[in-house]
Write a protein that holds these residues in place. Structure first.
Motif, PDB file in Angstrom:
ATOM      1  N   PHE A 172       0.783  -6.413  -2.099  1.00  0.00           N
ATOM      2  CA  PHE A 172       1.628  -5.250  -1.835  1.00  0.00           C
ATOM      3  C   PHE A 172       1.036  -3.926  -2.355  1.00  0.00           C
ATOM      4  CE2 PHE A 172       4.651  -8.651  -1.211  1.00  0.00           C
ATOM      5  CZ  PHE A 172       5.376  -8.193  -0.131  1.00  0.00           C
ATOM      6  N   ALA A 173      -0.173  -3.993  -2.938  1.00  0.00           N
ATOM      7  CA  ALA A 173      -0.787  -2.771  -3.461  1.00  0.00           C
ATOM      8  C   ALA A 173      -1.090  -1.792  -2.328  1.00  0.00           C
ATOM      9  CB  ALA A 173      -2.066  -3.125  -4.214  1.00  0.00           C
ATOM     10  N   GLY A 174      -1.355  -0.525  -2.703  1.00  0.00           N
ATOM     11  CA  GLY A 174      -1.601   0.528  -1.711  1.00  0.00           C
ATOM     12  C   GLY A 174      -2.696   0.139  -0.736  1.00  0.00           C
ATOM     13  N   ASP A 175      -3.795  -0.425  -1.293  1.00  0.00           N
ATOM     14  CA  ASP A 175      -4.868  -0.866  -0.399  1.00  0.00           C
ATOM     15  C   ASP A 175      -4.878  -2.396  -0.334  1.00  0.00           C
ATOM     16  OD1 ASP A 175      -5.553  -1.284  -2.972  1.00  0.00           O
ATOM     17  OD2 ASP A 175      -7.587  -0.445  -2.837  1.00  0.00           O
ATOM     18  N   GLY A 176      -3.702  -2.991  -0.476  1.00  0.00           N
ATOM     19  CA  GLY A 176      -3.572  -4.456  -0.525  1.00  0.00           C
ATOM     20  C   GLY A 176      -3.635  -5.095   0.846  1.00  0.00           C
ATOM     21  N   LEU A 177      -3.521  -6.416   0.816  1.00  0.00           N
ATOM     22  CA  LEU A 177      -3.657  -7.225   2.034  1.00  0.00           C
ATOM     23  C   LEU A 177      -2.659  -6.827   3.108  1.00  0.00           C
ATOM     24  CD1 LEU A 177      -4.214 -10.841   0.688  1.00  0.00           C
ATOM     25  CD2 LEU A 177      -5.799  -9.452   2.038  1.00  0.00           C
ATOM     26  N   LEU A 178      -1.426  -6.593   2.680  1.00  0.00           N
ATOM     27  CA  LEU A 178      -0.375  -6.311   3.646  1.00  0.00           C
ATOM     28  C   LEU A 178      -0.673  -5.020   4.395  1.00  0.00           C
ATOM     29  CD1 LEU A 178       2.301  -7.187   4.824  1.00  0.00           C
ATOM     30  CD2 LEU A 178       3.471  -5.962   3.003  1.00  0.00           C
ATOM     31  N   ASN A 179      -1.044  -3.970   3.630  1.00  0.00           N
ATOM     32  CA  ASN A 179      -1.340  -2.687   4.266  1.00  0.00           C
ATOM     33  C   ASN A 179      -2.571  -2.779   5.154  1.00  0.00           C
ATOM     34  OD1 ASN A 179       0.829  -1.232   3.515  1.00  0.00           O
ATOM     35  ND2 ASN A 179      -0.148  -0.233   1.750  1.00  0.00           N
ATOM     36  N   GLN A 180      -3.573  -3.564   4.740  1.00  0.00           N
ATOM     37  CA  GLN A 180      -4.766  -3.737   5.574  1.00  0.00           C
ATOM     38  C   GLN A 180      -4.396  -4.414   6.890  1.00  0.00           C
ATOM     39  OE1 GLN A 180      -8.048  -5.622   3.505  1.00  0.00           O
ATOM     40  NE2 GLN A 180      -7.776  -4.292   1.715  1.00  0.00           N
ATOM     41  N   ALA A 181      -3.521  -5.423   6.783  1.00  0.00           N
ATOM     42  CA  ALA A 181      -3.097  -6.120   7.995  1.00  0.00           C
ATOM     43  C   ALA A 181      -2.318  -5.170   8.902  1.00  0.00           C
ATOM     44  CB  ALA A 181      -2.233  -7.326   7.626  1.00  0.00           C
ATOM     45  N   LEU A 182      -1.428  -4.364   8.289  1.00  0.00           N
ATOM     46  CA  LEU A 182      -0.640  -3.406   9.077  1.00  0.00           C
ATOM     47  C   LEU A 182      -1.548  -2.373   9.732  1.00  0.00           C
ATOM     48  CD1 LEU A 182       2.494  -2.847   6.807  1.00  0.00           C
ATOM     49  CD2 LEU A 182       2.367  -4.097   8.962  1.00  0.00           C
ATOM     50  N   ALA A 183      -2.562  -1.926   8.980  1.00  0.00           N
ATOM     51  CA  ALA A 183      -3.503  -0.955   9.537  1.00  0.00           C
ATOM     52  C   ALA A 183      -4.194  -1.550  10.767  1.00  0.00           C
ATOM     53  CB  ALA A 183      -4.538  -0.565   8.472  1.00  0.00           C
ATOM     54  N   GLY A 184      -4.465  -2.833  10.704  1.00  0.00           N
ATOM     55  CA  GLY A 184      -5.115  -3.519  11.812  1.00  0.00           C
ATOM     56  C   GLY A 184      -4.325  -3.410  13.105  1.00  0.00           C
ATOM     57  N   ILE A 185      -2.989  -3.370  13.000  1.00  0.00           N
ATOM     58  CA  ILE A 185      -2.191  -3.231  14.225  1.00  0.00           C
ATOM     59  C   ILE A 185      -1.656  -1.803  14.356  1.00  0.00           C
ATOM     60  CG2 ILE A 185      -1.558  -5.673  14.402  1.00  0.00           C
ATOM     61  CD1 ILE A 185       1.148  -4.939  13.072  1.00  0.00           C
ATOM     62  N   GLY A 186      -2.295  -0.866  13.622  1.00  0.00           N
ATOM     63  CA  GLY A 186      -2.023   0.550  13.847  1.00  0.00           C
ATOM     64  C   GLY A 186      -0.836   1.111  13.119  1.00  0.00           C
ATOM     65  N   ILE A 187      -0.352   0.402  12.102  1.00  0.00           N
ATOM     66  CA  ILE A 187       0.775   0.948  11.335  1.00  0.00           C
ATOM     67  C   ILE A 187       0.235   1.549  10.042  1.00  0.00           C
ATOM     68  CG2 ILE A 187       2.908   0.390  10.097  1.00  0.00           C
ATOM     69  CD1 ILE A 187       3.348  -1.822  12.181  1.00  0.00           C
ATOM     70  N   GLY A 188       0.609   2.760   9.759  1.00  0.00           N
ATOM     71  CA  GLY A 188       0.118   3.469   8.586  1.00  0.00           C
ATOM     72  C   GLY A 188       0.569   2.809   7.302  1.00  0.00           C
ATOM     73  N   GLY A 189      -0.209   2.999   6.231  1.00  0.00           N
ATOM     74  CA  GLY A 189       0.071   2.358   4.961  1.00  0.00           C
ATOM     75  C   GLY A 189       1.448   2.689   4.419  1.00  0.00           C
ATOM     76  N   VAL A 190       2.118   1.677   3.916  1.00  0.00           N
ATOM     77  CA  VAL A 190       3.406   1.877   3.243  1.00  0.00           C
ATOM     78  C   VAL A 190       3.136   1.733   1.752  1.00  0.00           C
ATOM     79  CG1 VAL A 190       5.748   1.024   2.974  1.00  0.00           C
ATOM     80  CG2 VAL A 190       4.610   0.845   5.200  1.00  0.00           C
ATOM     81  N   ASN A 191       3.701   2.615   0.977  1.00  0.00           N
ATOM     82  CA  ASN A 191       3.509   2.548  -0.469  1.00  0.00           C
ATOM     83  C   ASN A 191       4.518   1.564  -1.060  1.00  0.00           C
ATOM     84  OD1 ASN A 191       2.764   2.998  -3.050  1.00  0.00           O
ATOM     85  ND2 ASN A 191       3.470   5.132  -3.151  1.00  0.00           N
ATOM     86  N   TRP A 192       4.243   0.254  -0.836  1.00  0.00           N
ATOM     87  CA  TRP A 192       5.207  -0.795  -1.149  1.00  0.00           C
ATOM     88  C   TRP A 192       5.727  -0.732  -2.584  1.00  0.00           C
ATOM     89  CZ3 TRP A 192       7.228  -3.153   2.771  1.00  0.00           C
ATOM     90  CH2 TRP A 192       6.481  -3.317   3.955  1.00  0.00           C
ATOM     91  N   LEU A 193       4.823  -0.591  -3.513  1.00  0.00           N
ATOM     92  CA  LEU A 193       5.228  -0.653  -4.919  1.00  0.00           C
ATOM     93  C   LEU A 193       5.551   0.717  -5.494  1.00  0.00           C
ATOM     94  CD1 LEU A 193       2.661  -3.345  -6.094  1.00  0.00           C
ATOM     95  CD2 LEU A 193       4.968  -3.657  -5.187  1.00  0.00           C
ATOM     96  N   GLY A 194       5.357   1.755  -4.670  1.00  0.00           N
ATOM     97  CA  GLY A 194       5.565   3.118  -5.181  1.00  0.00           C
ATOM     98  C   GLY A 194       6.900   3.700  -4.795  1.00  0.00           C
ATOM     99  N   GLU A 195       7.625   3.078  -3.908  1.00  0.00           N
ATOM    100  CA  GLU A 195       8.934   3.580  -3.487  1.00  0.00           C
ATOM    101  C   GLU A 195      10.029   2.655  -4.029  1.00  0.00           C
ATOM    102  OE1 GLU A 195       9.678   6.262  -1.722  1.00  0.00           O
ATOM    103  OE2 GLU A 195       7.564   6.868  -1.475  1.00  0.00           O
ATOM    104  N   PRO A 196      11.102   3.212  -4.532  1.00  0.00           N
ATOM    105  CA  PRO A 196      12.154   2.365  -5.119  1.00  0.00           C
ATOM    106  C   PRO A 196      12.628   1.243  -4.195  1.00  0.00           C
ATOM    107  CG  PRO A 196      12.573   4.634  -5.645  1.00  0.00           C
ATOM    108  CD  PRO A 196      11.371   4.639  -4.736  1.00  0.00           C
ATOM    109  N   THR A 197      12.950   1.548  -2.930  1.00  0.00           N
ATOM    110  CA  THR A 197      13.497   0.491  -2.066  1.00  0.00           C
ATOM    111  C   THR A 197      12.461  -0.586  -1.751  1.00  0.00           C
ATOM    112  OG1 THR A 197      13.216   2.158  -0.370  1.00  0.00           O
ATOM    113  CG2 THR A 197      15.480   1.427  -0.844  1.00  0.00           C
ATOM    114  N   THR A 198      11.236  -0.155  -1.421  1.00  0.00           N
ATOM    115  CA  THR A 198      10.234  -1.156  -1.040  1.00  0.00           C
ATOM    116  C   THR A 198       9.753  -1.947  -2.254  1.00  0.00           C
ATOM    117  OG1 THR A 198       8.597   0.606  -1.116  1.00  0.00           O
ATOM    118  CG2 THR A 198       9.413  -0.042   1.068  1.00  0.00           C
TER     119      THR A 198
END
Lengths: 299, 379
Positions: free
Chosen positions: A127-153
Motif C-alpha cells: 500500500f506504499a506510495g510506490d507500492g505494488l498496488l499503485n504500480q498495478a493501478l498505474a499499469g491500467i492507467g489509474i493514477g497513484g492513490v496515497n493509500w497510507l497518507g489519507e485518513p480514509t484509505t
C-alpha cells in the motif's frame, strides 16, 4: 499412597507459575498502577496514589476520544464484514467438488500468516506510495492513490488486512455447516425450498451457535488489534488509525505514563467485557441450540 | 385402463462405477401400499430416493401419475417423503415444521392454518403444535414427519424405514397407525423396510430386493406360500424356512421323490420341472413341522437342542441324527411338552413343502397353495 496426588500437582506447576507471573500479577498490578501517577523511568516507590484521576482525565483527553472513535469504527466495520466474508467462503468451500481440500487449505493459509509482523510489513509495501498496488493501478492507467497518507484509505488498508485473515472464523463456520444433517436439505428440496430459502430458513438458524462463538471471538480480537496499524500506518495519518491498543502502547513506552496507560488498558478491558456481556445476554433472542435441555418450545 | 401411480422402467443407478440398481421395472397402482424389503445394501433405499428425485438414475425412466419425472426436481414430482431420521427442522415448532412446504408454496395464512390443524387432528398432534421437535418423544416426532407429508396431499407417499428408530413396542403401535392412516387416506405409498414383519403386515404388494435386483413381487401371502426362489423363501417368514439338501430320486406327474440324509420322501408337486439325479434344496416352514404321534408317520428324527418359549407358541431347535446341517426350527403350541436333549420324531406336512433347484429357483408349487392366487388373499 501419597505420590500420585503430588506428582499430578507437580505436572501443572509450570502452567500455574506462568499464569500467576504473567497473567494474574500483571492483571492486578495494572489496576493498582492505574490508580497512581507512576512513570516508567522512575522508581515505583516514587509513584503517588491519585485515585481515579487517570480515569477522569480521559474525559478531557481529545486524543483518547479520537482513539476511542477510531477503535469503535474499526470494530464495527471489520467484525460484520469479516463474519459475512468468512461465512460466504465457508458456504462455497462446503460444496462437494473435486480438490476442495486443496482450496480449503489455500483459503486458510492467510490466517496462519495474517497475524504476523512479517505480513504487516508486506502489507505496508503493497500500500506504499510506490507500492505494488499503485504500480498495478498505474499499469491500467489509474493514477497513484496515497493509500497510507489519507485518513480514509489508511483505515481501509488496515481493515482489509483484518478481513484477509478470515480463515479461522471460516474453519469454524465450515465445521458448523458440516454438522447440519444432509436430510434436512433433502426434506427442504422435496418441500420446494430454493437454495437461497434453504440458506436463510435452515442453514443460518442452525448456524447461530457457531455465529455467536465467532462473533464473540472477533469482537474480542478486533478491540485488541495492534500489529497491523502499528506497522503499516503507525496510527496515522492524523491519528485516523490510532486504535486504543496503540495509544496504550505509546502512553506507556513512548511517553512513559505508566499510570495513565494502565487506566486506558482497564477502560479497554471494561469495554470488551460489556460487549461480551451484552452479546451473551442477547443470545437467547437469536441463538438456537439444538441440544439444550430445558427448552419448552419458544420464549 | 387406469394410469399407474408409479412406474419404473429398467431403472439403473451406478455410484462410482458400482451398479447398485441393476435394471428395475415395477408398477405401483393408485392407492396401493407397496413395500420394498431386502437386506441392507440391497438398494431399496436408493430405489426410493430415485423415485423421490434425491438421486438421478443412470438410465431408465420413472413415471409418476402418468408423467415422466426421471429428471424432474424432487418438489415437482408430487411426492412427499418420511425420512428414517424424520428430518424435522429442529429450530421450528411442530406447526412450522408441518406448515413449511405450504409456506414455501405461498398459500394464504388462513389456508395453511386450516390444513395444518386438520393434519394435526388426524395424527393427534394438536396439543403439541407449539413444541419443538426435541421436546417430543420418538413416536410423536414420527407423527410430525408424517404430518409434514400428508399436509401436502401428494400423489405418492414415500417412507424410508420410518419405524427403525423406535423401540419395539412403539414400532408395533406406529405400524398399526400407518396402516390405519393408509386405509383412511387411500394414498399411493412406497414403503422401505428391512423388517419382513413390517412388510408382511403393511403391504398390499411386497417387492423383495436383493443386490440391486427384484427377486419377487407379490402379495404378502403369495410370497409366503409361493416363494420364487430360496432367497425369498429365506427372507419372508419368521423364524425362517428350514432347508435340507436332497437329491431327486424320481419324478412323476404330481410328485417328486427325494433322497434325504435319513429318509426317502415323495413330495407332492404341481408343475415340477426337474430331472432325476438333480441336487435340490427341500424347504419346510417351522409351522409345517410336527411331532409325529407314531413311528409310522415320522419322516425324520433328531434331538432337541434349544427351546424358546414365547408363551403363546414355542420354538424348538432340533438337530437331525447323523446330520451336521443347521438345526431345524419347529413352531409348536405354547404348552408343548418338550425338554432339552429329548429325542423327537418329526412329521413334515408334505402338502405345504417347498423345493428349490440348485440355482435357487423354485421347482413347482405345493398342491395346497397351487390354486390360491392374489385374489383369494385380499378380501
Amino acid at each position: 499412597m501419597y505420590s500420585n496426588k503430588w506428582i499430578g500437582s507437580l505436572y501443572i506447576t509450570p502452567f500455574v507459575i506462568g499464569f500467576l507471573l504473567f497473567t494474574a500479577f500483571p492483571f492486578v498490578a495494572s489496576f493498582v498502577l492505574s490508580l497512581t501517577d507512576a512513570r516508567l523511568q522512575d522508581q515505583l516507590g516514587a509513584a503517588n496514589f491519585v485515585g481515579l484521576s487517570n480515569y477522569t482525565e480521559m474525559a478531557a483527553d481529545s486524543t483518547f476520544r479520537q482513539s476511542l472513535g477510531v477503535t469503535f469504527a474499526y470494530v464495527f466495520i471489520t467484525v460484520p464484514l469479516k463474519l459475512a466474508f468468512a461465512l460466504f467462503i465457508a458456504v462455497v468451500l462446503n460444496f462437494k467438488l473435486k480438490g476442495i481440500g486443496l482450496f480449503r487449505t489455500a483459503f486458510y493459509l492467510p490466517s496462519i500468516l495474517g497475524g504476523s509482523v512479517a505480513i504487516a510489513v508486506v502489507w505496508r509495501f503493497v500500500f506504499a506510495g510506490d507500492g505494488l498496488l499503485n504500480q498495478a493501478l498505474a499499469g491500467i492507467g489509474i493514477g497513484g492513490v496515497n493509500w497510507l497518507g489519507e485518513p480514509t484509505t489508511a483505515m481501509f488498508s488496515i481493515v482489509l488486512l483484518r478481513l484477509w485473515q478470515f480463515g479461522s472464523a471460516m474453519v469454524v463456520f465450515l465445521a458448523g455447516l458440516k454438522a447440519i444433517p444432509e436430510d434436512l436439505y433433502e426434506a427442504a428440496d422435496l418441500d420446494g425450498a430454493s437454495r437461497l430459502k434453504q440458506f436463510f430458513m435452515i442453514t443460518l438458524p442452525l448456524l447461530t451457535p457457531v455465529l455467536f462463538f465467532n462473533f464473540i471471538m472477533q469482537i474480542v480480537q478486533a478491540f485488541q488489534e495492534f500489529n497491523g496499524p502499528y506497522i503499516i500506518t503507525a496510527g496515522g495519518p492524523l491519528k485516523s488509525s490510532y486504535l486504543l491498543p496503540l495509544m496504550i502502547y505509546e502512553e506507556a513506552f513512548k511517553y512513559f505514563n505508566l499510570g495513565y496507560s494502565s487506566a486506558l488498558s482497564w477502560v479497554l478491558f471494561i469495554i470488551i467485557a460489556v460487549f461480551t456481556a451484552v452479546a451473551f445476554w442477547s443470545q437467547k433472542h437469536w441463538v438456537f441450540y439444538a441440544q439444550d435441555r430445558d427448552d419448552k418450545g419458544g420464549h | 385402463m387406469s394410469v399407474d401411480s408409479v412406474r419404473l422402467t429398467d431403472v439403473r443407478k451406478t455410484f462410482n462405477g458400482h451398479e447398485v440398481i441393476k435394471g428395475v421395472s415395477l408398477e405401483v397402482k393408485k392407492g396401493e401400499l407397496v413395500v420394498f424389503v431386502g437386506p441392507s445394501g440391497c438398494g431399496k433405499s436408493t430405489l426410493l430416493r430415485l423415485i423421490a428425485g434425491l438421486e438421478t438414475p443412470t438410465s431408465g425412466q420413472i413415471d409418476i401419475a402418468g408423467r415422466d419425472v426421471t429428471y424432474a426436481h424432487p418438489s415437482k414430482r408430487g411426492v412427499a417423503m418420511v425420512f428414517q431420521s424424520y428430518a424435522l427442522y429442529p429450530h421450528m415448532t411442530v406447526f412450522d415444521n408441518i406448515a413449511f412446504a405450504l409456506k414455501i408454496q405461498g398459500l394464504p395464512k388462513a389456508e395453511i392454518e386450516h390444513k395444518v390443524n386438520a393434519a394435526a387432528e388426524t395424527l393427534q398432534l394438536t396439543h403439541l403444535l407449539k413444541r419443538r421437535p426435541k421436546a417430543l418423544s420418538g413416536g410423536q416426532r414420527q407423527r410430525v414427519a408424517i404430518g409434514r407429508a400428508i399436509v401436502r396431499q401428494p400423489d405418492v407417499f414415500l417412507f424410508d424405514e420410518p419405524l427403525s428408530n423406535l423401540d419395539a413396542a412403539l414400532r408395533g403401535q406406529m405400524r398399526v397407525e400407518i396402516a390405519r392412516l393408509h386405509t383412511k387416506l387411500n394414498a399411493t405409498s412406497v414403503y422401505v423396510t428391512h423388517d419382513q414383519v413390517e412388510a408382511m403386515t403393511l403391504a398390499d404388494k411386497i417387492v423383495v430386493l436383493n443386490a440391486g435386483r427384484i427377486e419377487q413381487v407379490g402379495s404378502p401371502l403369495d410370497l409366503y406360500r409361493k416363494p420364487a426362489n430360496l432367497f425369498v423363501a429365506g427372507f419372508i417368514g419368521s423364524p425362517r424356512m428350514n432347508t435340507i439338501k436332497a437329491r431327486v430320486r424320481e419324478v412323476s406327474s404330481d410328485a417328486v421323490g427325494l433322497d434325504l440324509p435319513q429318509t426317502i420322501l415323495s413330495v407332492p408337486r404341481v408343475g415340477a420341472q426337474v430331472a432325476a439325479g438333480a441336487n435340490v434344496t427341500f424347504g419346510v416352514r417351522p409351522e409345517n413341522l410336527h411331532l409325529a404321534a407314531t413311528d409310522e408317520e415320522a419322516h425324520l428324527s433328531g434331538y432337541v437342542i434349544l427351546i424358546e418359549r414365547l408363551g403363546g407358541e414355542t420354538f424348538a431347535y432340533v438337530t437331525l441324527k447323523d446330520s451336521e446341517g443347521e438345526p431345524l426350527i419347529m413352531k409348536l403350541d405354547g404348552e408343548a411338552a418338550l425338554y432339552n436333549h429329548q429325542e423327537v420324531r418329526l412329521k413334515i406336512d408334505l402338502n405345504r413343502a417347498h423345493l428349490f433347484a440348485e440355482d435357487g429357483q423354485a421347482i413347482g408349487v405345493s398342491p395346497d397353495f397351487a390354486d390360491k392366487t392374489d385374489e383369494s388373499v385380499h378380501v
